[in-house]
Write a protein that holds these residues in place. Structure first.
Motif, mmCIF file in Angstrom:
data_model
loop_
_atom_site.group_PDB
_atom_site.id
_atom_site.type_symbol
_atom_site.label_atom_id
_atom_site.label_comp_id
_atom_site.label_asym_id
_atom_site.label_seq_id
_atom_site.Cartn_x
_atom_site.Cartn_y
_atom_site.Cartn_z
ATOM 1 N N UNK A 146 0.336 -1.146 0.150
ATOM 2 C CA UNK A 146 0.028 0.088 0.064
ATOM 3 C C UNK A 146 0.889 1.166 -0.361
ATOM 4 N N UNK A 147 0.643 2.215 -0.347
ATOM 5 C CA UNK A 147 0.896 3.513 0.206
ATOM 6 C C UNK A 147 1.559 3.378 1.105
ATOM 7 N N UNK A 148 2.287 3.927 1.136
ATOM 8 C CA UNK A 148 4.347 3.794 1.765
ATOM 9 C C UNK A 148 4.288 4.909 3.015
ATOM 10 N N UNK A 149 4.449 5.184 3.432
ATOM 11 C CA UNK A 149 4.523 6.264 5.123
ATOM 12 C C UNK A 149 5.526 6.055 5.455
ATOM 13 N N UNK A 150 5.837 7.541 5.950
ATOM 14 C CA UNK A 150 8.062 7.326 6.622
ATOM 15 C C UNK A 150 8.101 8.979 6.097
ATOM 16 N N UNK A 151 9.413 9.240 7.000
ATOM 17 C CA UNK A 151 9.791 10.425 6.757
ATOM 18 C C UNK A 151 10.401 10.290 5.373
ATOM 19 N N UNK A 152 10.034 11.132 4.419
ATOM 20 C CA UNK A 152 10.998 11.827 3.200
ATOM 21 C C UNK A 152 10.156 10.864 2.275
ATOM 22 N N UNK A 153 9.279 10.218 2.808
ATOM 23 C CA UNK A 153 8.327 9.632 1.674
ATOM 24 C C UNK A 153 7.757 9.695 0.735
ATOM 25 N N UNK A 294 7.440 9.313 12.180
ATOM 26 C CA UNK A 294 8.414 9.916 10.399
ATOM 27 C C UNK A 294 8.301 11.505 11.476
ATOM 28 N N UNK A 295 7.414 12.330 12.332
ATOM 29 C CA UNK A 295 8.206 13.217 12.234
ATOM 30 C C UNK A 295 8.975 13.303 13.941
ATOM 31 N N UNK A 296 9.292 11.814 14.413
ATOM 32 C CA UNK A 296 10.197 11.646 15.416
ATOM 33 C C UNK A 296 11.593 11.767 14.600
ATOM 34 N N UNK A 297 11.855 11.692 13.515
ATOM 35 C CA UNK A 297 12.653 11.276 12.744
ATOM 36 C C UNK A 297 13.534 12.559 11.885
ATOM 37 N N UNK A 298 12.448 13.204 12.109
ATOM 38 C CA UNK A 298 12.208 14.660 11.424
ATOM 39 C C UNK A 298 12.992 15.537 12.587
ATOM 40 N N UNK A 299 12.649 15.515 13.390
ATOM 41 C CA UNK A 299 12.602 16.570 14.626
ATOM 42 C C UNK A 299 13.587 16.385 14.827
ATOM 43 N N UNK A 300 14.554 15.066 15.503
ATOM 44 C CA UNK A 300 15.694 14.055 15.635
ATOM 45 C C UNK A 300 17.149 14.424 14.665
ATOM 46 N N UNK A 301 16.331 15.456 13.547
ATOM 47 C CA UNK A 301 17.745 14.903 12.116
ATOM 48 C C UNK A 301 17.869 13.835 11.522
ATOM 49 N N UNK A 302 17.215 12.631 11.394
ATOM 50 C CA UNK A 302 17.419 11.077 12.080
ATOM 51 C C UNK A 302 16.669 10.698 10.267
ATOM 52 N N UNK A 303 16.467 11.758 9.369
ATOM 53 C CA UNK A 303 15.486 11.090 7.735
ATOM 54 C C UNK A 303 17.020 10.907 7.353
ATOM 55 N N UNK A 304 16.467 9.036 6.691
ATOM 56 C CA UNK A 304 17.434 8.569 6.283
ATOM 57 C C UNK A 304 18.091 8.837 4.488
#
Length: 475
Positions: A146-153, A294-304
């Motif tokens: 299905x549609x993939x949801x994640x930081x940067x998708x 996703x926002x936890x990754x964004x706020x920690x600057x951990x978007x791969x």
């Protein structure tokens, strides 16, 4: 286990690579250009790189051997609405030829959920690729996601753009189409979970999250999770073309990708069964929890990884490595030079340029240029950058593409992806005398290119002069 990872510089590939390395697997990354991998030195030391273009006729002189599992993560939607399905089919055929020589045991293909008889061109192409891969000399496992949801998708970033920028939306009726989004974390579990499982050979599985919701509900849940007021009104009169323009102008997607997304969003994307979920004992997380992660990754600057860094967000369909040598003949230039006292700080400024940080001088003029580019069919400034601090070769940076990013060489080289009557490069480097050199190079195409350059020279005088001063001196 020896693993071949195609699409290693794509959104899913970059997420999968560290997972495989953490489990101790030997990984070979298959990419068209090793300079676009965008990996740190530690990760590069742990992998092998196979430069291969599956769009070209196979060359067997440098192929790896004795591969256990190959992940097929190749997609060509960037190439345009008329040709990407043909290119995807050719890639799959050439991939089969390579795998016959290599002797791979299992191939895992990440596809999309296929429900409707009347498929969009995007989903029909994925179905065709699946049929081609089933003819290959290996055991195939297909995961229809299905549609993939994640930081940067792409889906997450598009919904984020819409909800953050438009408190009131007049939307087309396809926002009422049902979907079953899945968190990128769960996609990783499925991809790794099926490796060398014989009960998954020659099988196609649907994978999705626990929620079956419409695109409208996805946006409303996003707004509620983020504490944003949002009103959505649906009209039946917006044509696919108008819908594509709507997505293009409001979000960071390209027009080509917007057309294909709208075409696909008219189709329901719902899992037919949960066989693989039960087989692997995976409990997928909810759509809301996927947003929070996703926002936890964004706020920690951990978007791969971000879809914006792939060429699907570019207006160019070819390999950009050919632009890394900045030309001199027939070019127009603006060169600035300034002695810097604190080299490390100047480097930090160079490598954090763009995105939320801005361009150090005349940001309002950069924004106007971005709006003009969007109106002209370019990428505009909305792509920003994936990480506010780190940047790698191949990354997108507003309406530029990073050709080279090397702190060791003290050099950043950008290539313009905006609409221009020519080709443009912007280079920052600090030489051995601690002099910061800022060079804008433009290779015009015909008389219109030269007229364009001389028309913007007055703006360059202020912008480039102020920019180098602030880069050299800002803390």
């Amino acid at each position: 286990m020896k693993i071949l990872l195609t699409g290693a510089n794509g959104y899913v590939g970059k997420r999968l690579l560290p997972e495989l390395l953490n489990q101790g697997h030997e990984v070979i990354c298959a990419v068209r250009d090793r300079n676009r991998l965008g990996l740190d030195d530690i990760t590069l030391s742990k992998i092998s790189i196979w430069e291969v273009d599956f769009l070209e006729d196979p060359l067997f002189d440098t192929i790896p051997s004795a591969v256990d599992v190959a992940f097929y993560l190749i997609h060509s939607m960037r190439s345009g609405t008329a040709a990407f399905d043909v290119l995807e089919a050719n890639s799959a055929l050439h991939f089969n030829d390579y795998m016959q020589r290599i002797g791979v045991k299992q191939v895992v293909y990440l596809s999309g959920i296929i429900n409707d008889r009347q498929l969009s061109k995007h989903l029909q192409s994925r179905s065709n690729v699946e049929a081609i891969l089933y003819k290959g000399p290996f055991n195939l496992t297909v995961l229809r996601s299905g549609i993939i949801v994640g930081s940067g998708s792409s889906s997450f970033e598009i919904i984020r753009d819409l909800c953050e920028k438009l408190p009131i939306m007049i939307t087309p009726k396809w926002v009422l189409t049902k979907s079953q989004p899945i968190a990128i974390r769960d996609v990783m579990q499925y991809l790794i979970g099926v490796m060398l499982r014989e009960d998954c050979y020659q099988q196609s599985f649907d994978i999705g999250g626990p929620n079956i919701i419409t695109y409208k509900q996805m946006m409303l849940l996003y707004a509620k999770t983020r504490g944003i007021k949002l009103w959505i009104y649906t009209l039946p009169v917006m044509t696919p073309r108008l819908s594509s323009y709507w997505l293009y102008f409001v979000t960071s997607t390209s027009y080509t990708l917007a057309v294909n997304l709208v075409d696909s969003m008219k189709m329901e994307v719902i899992c037919k069964d949960n066989r693989l979920q039960n087989l692997l004992q995976i409990r997928p997380i909810s759509y809301v929890d996927a947003i929070k992660l996703a926002f936890l990754k964004i706020e920690q600057n951990l978007v791969i990884s971000s879809w914006k860094d792939s060429l699907s967000s570019s207006r160019f369909s070819d390999d950009l490595s050919g632009y890394i040598q900045v030309p001199t003949f027939g070019c127009l230039k603006d060169e600035q030079a300034l002695k810097v006292e604190n080299v490390e700080q100047a480097l930090n400024n160079i490598f954090s340029i763009g995105g939320q940080k801005g361009w150090y001088y005349g940001n309002w003029l950069w924004r106007i240029r971005g709006h003009i580019d969007k109106i002209m069919g370019g990428v505009g400034l909305r792509r920003g950058r994936t990480n506010p601090i780190m940047i790698h070769s191949g990354d997108s940076l507003d309406f530029w593409r990073v050709l080279l990013a090397s702190r060791e060489e003290k050099r950043l080289l950008l290539f313009a992806e905006m609409k221009l009557p020519g080709e443009a490069w912007l280079e920052f480097r600090i030489d051995e005398e601690n002099v910061l050199r800022q060079i804008a190079t433009f290779r015009p195409k015909g008389i219109w290119g030269r007229l364009y350059w001389y028309s913007v020279v007055p703006f360059h005088f202020f912008i480039f002069g102020g920019m180098i001063k602030n880069i050299a001196n800002s803390k």
